[in-house]
Design an enzyme around this catalytic site. Sequence first.
Site, PDB file in Angstrom:
ATOM      1  N   CYS A   4      -2.693   0.123   7.179  1.00  0.00           N
ATOM      2  CA  CYS A   4      -2.047   1.297   7.055  1.00  0.00           C
ATOM      3  C   CYS A   4      -2.028   1.993   8.347  1.00  0.00           C
ATOM      4  O   CYS A   4      -1.187   2.924   8.711  1.00  0.00           O
ATOM      5  CB  CYS A   4      -2.286   1.997   5.927  1.00  0.00           C
ATOM      6  SG  CYS A   4      -1.867   1.195   4.265  1.00  0.00           S
TER       7      CYS A   4
ATOM      8  N   HIS B 206       0.679  -1.218  -0.017  1.00  0.00           N
ATOM      9  CA  HIS B 206      -0.102   0.047   0.089  1.00  0.00           C
ATOM     10  C   HIS B 206       0.979   1.368   0.148  1.00  0.00           C
ATOM     11  O   HIS B 206       1.902   1.022   0.271  1.00  0.00           O
ATOM     12  CB  HIS B 206      -0.862   0.113   1.312  1.00  0.00           C
ATOM     13  CG  HIS B 206      -1.885  -0.961   0.980  1.00  0.00           C
ATOM     14  ND1 HIS B 206      -3.124  -0.959   2.022  1.00  0.00           N
ATOM     15  CD2 HIS B 206      -2.140  -2.103   0.539  1.00  0.00           C
ATOM     16  CE1 HIS B 206      -3.743  -2.008   1.845  1.00  0.00           C
ATOM     17  NE2 HIS B 206      -3.538  -2.734   0.562  1.00  0.00           N
TER      18      HIS B 206
ATOM     19  N   CYS C 107      -6.467   2.330   5.100  1.00  0.00           N
ATOM     20  CA  CYS C 107      -7.057   0.738   5.671  1.00  0.00           C
ATOM     21  C   CYS C 107      -6.679   0.592   7.114  1.00  0.00           C
ATOM     22  O   CYS C 107      -5.624   1.393   7.521  1.00  0.00           O
ATOM     23  CB  CYS C 107      -6.780  -0.211   4.713  1.00  0.00           C
ATOM     24  SG  CYS C 107      -4.963  -0.638   4.998  1.00  0.00           S
TER      25      CYS C 107
ATOM     26  N   GLU D  65       0.907   3.980   1.907  1.00  0.00           N
ATOM     27  CA  GLU D  65       1.358   4.348   3.133  1.00  0.00           C
ATOM     28  C   GLU D  65       2.598   3.458   3.671  1.00  0.00           C
ATOM     29  O   GLU D  65       3.312   4.012   4.242  1.00  0.00           O
ATOM     30  CB  GLU D  65       0.275   4.168   3.886  1.00  0.00           C
ATOM     31  CG  GLU D  65      -1.005   5.034   3.847  1.00  0.00           C
ATOM     32  CD  GLU D  65      -2.218   4.222   2.974  1.00  0.00           C
ATOM     33  OE1 GLU D  65      -1.625   3.503   1.992  1.00  0.00           O
ATOM     34  OE2 GLU D  65      -3.260   4.436   3.343  1.00  0.00           O
TER      35      GLU D  65
HETATM   36 ZN   LIG Z   1      -3.518   0.459   3.747  1.00  0.00          ZN
END
Ligand SMILES: [Zn+2]
Length: 159
Positions: A89, A56, A86, A58
Amino acid sequence: MGAGVDDRVFLREAIRLARESVEVGGGPFGAVIVQDGTVIGRGANRVIPWADPTAHAEVAAIRDACRYLQDHRLHGATLYVSCEPCPMCRAAACWARLDRVVYAASARDAAEAGFDDERIRDELVAPPEQRILPLSRELAEEGRAVFDYWERHANRRLY
Ligand SMILES: [Zn+2]
């Protein structure tokens, strides 16, 4: 510039990275990490190109910033993300000891585009019998013994 204006400048950089990511087969997510007014980390979603469900934006930005600072903690830094993080993260931001997270699009916006993390948010608060991913436990003593080993180890360093 006031804090809000700075926030919007860095957030736009994260959004730019999100758009750029789409062009190279990544998901439409971008992130930057800023400390003392300077960008110290950048990241974009690479889940599909890297076949990595944890890639991801992040997480990539946190790795980039930590590598840059040669430190696993990012005290005093802010994470700017093109979309609401999410659960993974958000947890990663806590592990990284970030001061603050600023995002643009909402989790609902992402869900409408097909990126729905609602099932994960539900999973984390679901009682054990209602979880999608079962967690079971074995070898409790042997597992615990690793901590005894660690506590006696000269190289141990808490984080
Ligand atoms: Zn995430």
